[in-house]
Design an enzyme around this catalytic site. Structure first.
Site, PDB file in Angstrom:
ATOM      1  N   ASP A  81       0.867  -1.179   0.000  1.00 26.40           N
ATOM      2  CA  ASP A  81       0.000   0.000   0.000  1.00 26.40           C
ATOM      3  C   ASP A  81       0.910   1.238   0.000  1.00 26.40           C
ATOM      4  O   ASP A  81       1.856   1.319   0.790  1.00 26.40           O
ATOM      5  CB  ASP A  81      -0.858  -0.053   1.276  1.00 26.40           C
ATOM      6  CG  ASP A  81      -1.940   1.007   1.307  1.00 26.40           C
ATOM      7  OD1 ASP A  81      -2.416   1.404   0.227  1.00 26.40           O
ATOM      8  OD2 ASP A  81      -2.321   1.419   2.420  1.00 26.40           O
ATOM      9  N   TYR A 243      -9.078   0.785   6.866  1.00 26.19           N
ATOM     10  CA  TYR A 243      -8.152   0.486   7.959  1.00 26.19           C
ATOM     11  C   TYR A 243      -8.485   1.210   9.266  1.00 26.19           C
ATOM     12  O   TYR A 243      -8.604   0.567  10.320  1.00 26.19           O
ATOM     13  CB  TYR A 243      -6.708   0.808   7.533  1.00 26.19           C
ATOM     14  CG  TYR A 243      -5.696   0.494   8.604  1.00 26.19           C
ATOM     15  CD1 TYR A 243      -5.610  -0.780   9.141  1.00 26.19           C
ATOM     16  CD2 TYR A 243      -4.841   1.474   9.090  1.00 26.19           C
ATOM     17  CE1 TYR A 243      -4.692  -1.085  10.148  1.00 26.19           C
ATOM     18  CE2 TYR A 243      -3.923   1.180  10.085  1.00 26.19           C
ATOM     19  CZ  TYR A 243      -3.851  -0.092  10.612  1.00 26.19           C
ATOM     20  OH  TYR A 243      -2.962  -0.393  11.594  1.00 26.19           O
TER      21      TYR A 243
HETATM   22  P1  13P Z   1      -8.855   4.382   6.032  1.00 23.71           P
HETATM   23  O1  13P Z   1      -7.840   4.149   7.098  1.00 23.71           O
HETATM   24  O2  13P Z   1      -9.353   5.780   6.031  1.00 23.71           O
HETATM   25  O3  13P Z   1      -9.944   3.383   6.041  1.00 23.71           O
HETATM   26  O4  13P Z   1      -8.084   4.236   4.646  1.00 23.71           O
HETATM   27  C1  13P Z   1      -7.239   3.149   4.438  1.00 23.71           C
HETATM   28  C2  13P Z   1      -6.476   3.358   3.190  1.00 23.71           C
HETATM   29  O5  13P Z   1      -6.956   3.948   2.245  1.00 23.71           O
HETATM   30  C3  13P Z   1      -5.112   2.811   3.146  1.00 23.71           C
HETATM   31  O6  13P Z   1      -4.477   3.115   1.942  1.00 23.71           O
END
Ligand code: 13P
Length: 293
Positions: A81, A243
Site C-alpha cells: 500500500d 483500515y
Molecule cells: P482508512 O484508514 O481511512 O480506512 O483508509 C485506508 C487506506 O486507504 C489505506 O491506503
C-alpha cells in the site's frame, strides 16, 4: 491461497462486488483480516504500507503475510500500500508480494506517467500487478503517530473537491501506463472524517467511462456509510481500502477492561481482544463490500 490481484479484481468486475484491502502491520490485524475473509468466504487483499515500515519491517511482516495467504482457504493477494520509493517496492517484489501500489502521486502528471510506465513493465514481466494514483488524496489521521512519508493531519482548508480525480487525466494515465488498477478520489480521505463524507458518484461514473479496462480503487473506506459504498461499487469501484475504523475499534473496549480489572493485565489477553474486535469490524466491512443485499 496466494493470488495475483488482477485475477481477484477480474472476478469482482464480473460479480459487481469489491475486494477489501486491509492493512496488516501487526500479527493481530493479519490474523483478524484472514479469519474474517475466511468466515465471509471472500477474497481479500492484505496490505503493508511503506509508511508502516517504522511499525514493522517488510522483512519481518512480509514472510508472515505470504505464509498466511498461502494457507488461507480464500484467495488472498499480498499487496504493498502506498509504495513511495523504488527501493521499497523492489524489496516487496523480491519478497513475493503479488501486487504493488506504486504511488508517485506526489509528482506532476508527466513524471508520474513516466515513472509508473517503467515500473509497470518491470512488475508485469514478473507477474506482479500494479495500482497507481494521480493527484494526492488528503489524509486526516490524528493519533496515528508512527508513519513514514505521509502528512497525516489535514491542516489546510482546501475543499475536498479540489482533490477529485479528473476523468480525462485518469483515462490518459491508464492508457499510457497500463496499470491494472487506479486509485481515484471522489469524496474520501484517509483516516478520520471531520464532516460526513459525501461521495460524488457522478464524478466516479465519468472516471469509469474513461477507464474501461482498469479496476478503480477507493481509499479511505472507513466512515463511509454502507449505501454510499454500495453505490460506488455499482459505479465502478472494485477494491476498497479500509483500515482506520478497524484499528481504532479495540481501544475503547480495552480501556473499559483495563479500568474494570483489579488483576494484572496480561498483554496477550489485550492482544486477543484486539484481534476479536478487529475481526468483527473487518467482517462488517466485507459484508458491505460483497454488495449482495
Ligand atoms: P482508512 O484508514 O481511512 O480506512 O483508509 C485506508 C487506506 O486507504 C489505506 O491506503
Amino acid at each position: 491461497m496466494l493470488v495475483n490481484f488482477a485475477d481477484i479484481l477480474k472476478d469482482a468486475e464480473k460479480g459487481n462486488y469489491a475486494v477489501g484491502g486491509f492493512n496488516t502491520p501487526t500479527l493481530e490485524t493479519l490474523k483478524a483480516v484472514i479469519d474474517a475473509a475466511q468466515e465471509m468466504n471472500s477474497p481479500v487483499m492484505i496490505n503493508h504500507a511503506e509508511g508502516d515500515q517504522c511499525v514493522v519491517d517488510i522483512d519481518v511482516i512480509g514472510p508472515l503475510m505470504i505464509e498466511y495467504a498461502k494457507k488461507a482457504t480464500v484467495p488472498v493477494a499480498v499487496h504493498v500500500d502506498h509504495g513511495l520509493t523504488d527501493d521499497f517496492v523492489l524489496r516487496a517484489v523480491r519478497a513475493g508480494f503479488t501486487s504493488i501500489m506504486y504511488d508517485m502521486s506526489a509528482y506532476d502528471f508527466e513524471t508520474n506517467v513516466e515513472k509508473t510506465s517503467k515500473f509497470v513493465k518491470i512488475a508485469h514481466s514478473m507477474g506482479v500487478s500494479v495500482e497507481a494514483m494521480i493527484n494526492e488524496m488528503p489524509a486526516n489521521m490524528p493519533g496515528k503517530g508512527m508513519t513514514i512519508g505521509w502528512n497525516t493531519e489535514r491542516t489546510d482548508d482546501i475543499p475536498l473537491s479540489e482533490f477529485f480525480t479528473r476523468p480525462g487525466e485518469a483515462g490518459e494515465f491508464c492508457e499510457r501506463t497500463g496499470v491494472d488498477a487506479l486509485t481515484v478520489s471522489f469524496g474520501t480521505v484517509h483516516g478520520k472524517y471531520v464532516a460526513k463524507p459525501v461521495l460524488d458518484i457522478q464524478r466516479l461514473t465519468e472516471i469509469k467511462a474513461k477507464t474501461p479496462n482498469t479496476s478503480l480503487v477507493m481509499h479511505g473506506g472507513s466512515g463511509v456509510d454502507a449505501n454510499q459504498v454500495r453505490d460506488a461499487i455499482s459505479h465502478g469501484v472494485k477494491k476498497i481500502n479500509y483500515y482506520t475504523a478497524m484499528t481504532t475499534a479495540p481501544a475503547p473496549e480495552i480501556l473499559k477492561t483495563i479500568e474494570g480489572s483489579k488483576d494484572p493485565i496480561y498483554f496477550e489477553n489485550i492482544a486477543q481482544m484486539g484481534y476479536e474486535i478487529m475481526k468483527e469490524k473487518c467482517m462488517e466491512a466485507i459484508k458491505v463490500f460483497l454488495n449482495k443485499d
